[in-house]
Design a protein around this motif. Structure first.
Motif, PDB file in Angstrom:
ATOM      1  N   CYS A 147      35.454  33.824  79.001  1.00 59.54           N
ATOM      2  CA  CYS A 147      36.618  33.032  78.399  1.00 59.54           C
ATOM      3  C   CYS A 147      37.957  33.930  78.857  1.00 59.54           C
ATOM      4  O   CYS A 147      37.164  34.963  77.309  1.00 59.54           O
ATOM      5  CB  CYS A 147      36.480  32.125  78.430  1.00 59.54           C
ATOM      6  SG  CYS A 147      37.839  30.812  76.740  1.00 59.54           S
ATOM      7  N   PHE A 148      38.091  34.374  78.967  1.00 61.35           N
ATOM      8  CA  PHE A 148      39.232  35.349  79.372  1.00 61.35           C
ATOM      9  C   PHE A 148      40.656  34.505  78.604  1.00 61.35           C
ATOM     10  O   PHE A 148      41.681  34.791  78.136  1.00 61.35           O
ATOM     11  CB  PHE A 148      39.247  36.497  80.656  1.00 61.35           C
ATOM     12  CG  PHE A 148      38.627  37.133  80.219  1.00 61.35           C
ATOM     13  CD1 PHE A 148      39.250  38.504  80.294  1.00 61.35           C
ATOM     14  CD2 PHE A 148      37.539  37.312  80.809  1.00 61.35           C
ATOM     15  CE1 PHE A 148      38.069  39.980  80.379  1.00 61.35           C
ATOM     16  CE2 PHE A 148      36.830  38.514  81.272  1.00 61.35           C
ATOM     17  CZ  PHE A 148      37.492  39.877  80.241  1.00 61.35           C
ATOM     18  N   CYS A 149      41.196  32.995  79.297  1.00 58.44           N
ATOM     19  CA  CYS A 149      42.383  32.734  78.575  1.00 58.44           C
ATOM     20  C   CYS A 149      41.984  31.264  77.833  1.00 58.44           C
ATOM     21  O   CYS A 149      41.095  30.304  78.738  1.00 58.44           O
ATOM     22  CB  CYS A 149      43.064  32.313  79.633  1.00 58.44           C
ATOM     23  SG  CYS A 149      44.639  31.972  79.369  1.00 58.44           S
ATOM     24  N   PRO A 150      42.212  31.046  76.743  1.00 59.83           N
ATOM     25  CA  PRO A 150      42.494  32.157  75.779  1.00 59.83           C
ATOM     26  C   PRO A 150      41.608  32.513  75.318  1.00 59.83           C
ATOM     27  O   PRO A 150      40.559  32.544  75.263  1.00 59.83           O
ATOM     28  CB  PRO A 150      43.399  30.356  74.766  1.00 59.83           C
ATOM     29  CG  PRO A 150      42.273  29.567  74.602  1.00 59.83           C
ATOM     30  CD  PRO A 150      41.545  29.281  76.231  1.00 59.83           C
ATOM     31  N   SER A 151      41.999  34.038  75.106  1.00 56.96           N
ATOM     32  CA  SER A 151      41.413  34.784  73.647  1.00 56.96           C
ATOM     33  C   SER A 151      42.449  36.014  73.567  1.00 56.96           C
ATOM     34  O   SER A 151      43.905  35.512  73.530  1.00 56.96           O
ATOM     35  CB  SER A 151      40.412  35.493  75.233  1.00 56.96           C
ATOM     36  OG  SER A 151      41.411  36.644  76.080  1.00 56.96           O
ATOM     37  N   GLN A 203      40.411  31.817  69.555  1.00 52.89           N
ATOM     38  CA  GLN A 203      41.003  31.730  69.545  1.00 52.89           C
ATOM     39  C   GLN A 203      42.546  32.872  69.475  1.00 52.89           C
ATOM     40  O   GLN A 203      42.233  33.958  69.958  1.00 52.89           O
ATOM     41  CB  GLN A 203      41.683  31.816  67.487  1.00 52.89           C
ATOM     42  CG  GLN A 203      40.989  30.596  67.053  1.00 52.89           C
ATOM     43  CD  GLN A 203      41.589  29.245  67.292  1.00 52.89           C
ATOM     44  OE1 GLN A 203      42.961  28.755  66.840  1.00 52.89           O
ATOM     45  NE2 GLN A 203      40.275  28.487  67.718  1.00 52.89           N
ATOM     46  N   ALA A 204      44.144  32.732  69.061  1.00 54.03           N
ATOM     47  CA  ALA A 204      44.824  34.053  70.244  1.00 54.03           C
ATOM     48  C   ALA A 204      44.263  35.053  69.669  1.00 54.03           C
ATOM     49  O   ALA A 204      44.446  36.483  70.410  1.00 54.03           O
ATOM     50  CB  ALA A 204      46.080  33.710  69.259  1.00 54.03           C
ATOM     51  N   SER A 205      43.733  35.314  68.393  1.00 52.43           N
ATOM     52  CA  SER A 205      43.422  36.918  68.178  1.00 52.43           C
ATOM     53  C   SER A 205      42.159  37.498  68.754  1.00 52.43           C
ATOM     54  O   SER A 205      41.290  38.179  68.193  1.00 52.43           O
ATOM     55  CB  SER A 205      43.057  37.052  66.578  1.00 52.43           C
ATOM     56  OG  SER A 205      42.249  36.190  65.837  1.00 52.43           O
ATOM     57  N   ASP A 206      41.025  36.258  69.564  1.00 49.47           N
ATOM     58  CA  ASP A 206      39.516  36.693  69.594  1.00 49.47           C
ATOM     59  C   ASP A 206      39.440  37.571  70.879  1.00 49.47           C
ATOM     60  O   ASP A 206      40.110  37.226  71.698  1.00 49.47           O
ATOM     61  CB  ASP A 206      38.894  35.334  69.528  1.00 49.47           C
ATOM     62  CG  ASP A 206      38.257  34.348  68.476  1.00 49.47           C
ATOM     63  OD1 ASP A 206      38.580  34.886  67.415  1.00 49.47           O
ATOM     64  OD2 ASP A 206      38.190  33.215  68.896  1.00 49.47           O
TER      65      ASP A 206
END
Length: 240
Positions: A147-151, A203-206
């Motif tokens: 999963c590249f989005c979200p990431s 999450q956005a920082s993962d």
């Protein structure tokens, strides 16, 4: 134990094992339903590979002396199910990044690459006709699904109409290096109007999350329950 709201279906080979176990134990579908205290329709759905509640699925397999994980649909089959829910598209693909444009200032080609060499640098472009939340999945040449989005490469999953690229501007990298082994890779985009309520979403920082069978089952379950989604699919080759 998994919640009863999660559904699961058997694979083609798994259901063969289940039928053999049913015959070996001298049960019919009706007598099995009576023995387990389940509706006949639940047993019928199990043996016809229609998704049923996970708790029922596990109970049936346990009673028949089977490991439910061996009977359930494999991750490759789950990926194929996702593909069948969408359409092959030319509105999404790889943009080759030349060495002199590795920064954020760059222009895109109108033609997406169908073959890229190991050692190249690329960005992934999606052309939205409608705004929505993007779930972008990739299956690499080894069969691993990410999963590249979200990431951390796509911290803003809600996107407006028009073109958008991954990595998103402001990410720690400006493009993706092509690594690994030669073969076919695939990208699948799920676009929804509301953010999917999936506990495992990065999450956005993962870092990108490597997905397992349970993740794809929960995604399919969510899509089947909510119904409002668009699925786009494309593939390309990695060469030496």
């Amino acid at each position: 134990m998994a919640g009863t709201g999660r559904s699961i279906a058997a694979s083609a080979t798994g259901i063969q094992q289940a039928r053999q176990a049913l015959t070996r134990q001298k049960f019919t579908q009706k007598s099995l339903a009576l023995e387990l205290g389940m509706a006949v329709s639940t047993i019928h759905n199990f043996f016809h590979r229609t998704p049923i509640y996970r708790t029922n699925f596990e109970e049936i397999c346990t009673f028949l002396g089977l490991n439910w994980q061996d009977i359930a649909t494999s991750i490759d089959q789950l990926w194929e199910q996702l593909q069948t829910m969408g359409t092959v598209t030319e509105k999404m693909g790889l943009v080759l990044v030349e060495e002199q444009t590795l920064g954020w200032g760059w222009t895109t080609s109108s033609i997406y690459e169908k073959s890229v060499r190991i050692g190249s640098y690329i960005r992934v472009e999606v052309n939205f006709e409608n705004s929505g939340y993007l779930l972008l999945l990739q299956r690499d040449t080894s069969g691993n699904i990410w999963c590249f989005c979200p990431s951390c490469f796509a911290p803003q999953p809600h996107l407006n109409t028009g073109k958008t690229c991954l990595p998103q501007e402001g990410s720690e990298i400006t493009c993706f290096p092509i690594e690994g082994t030669p073969g076919q890779e695939e990208i699948l985009a799920v676009i929804t109007q509301i953010m999917p309520s999936l506990d495992w979403l990065p999450q956005a920082s993962d870092e990108p999350l490597q997905l397992k069978e349970i993740h794809l089952r929960e995604l399919l379950d969510y899509m089947n329950q909510h119904g409002q989604y668009e699925v786009l699919y494309t593939e390309y080759m990695i060469t030496e």
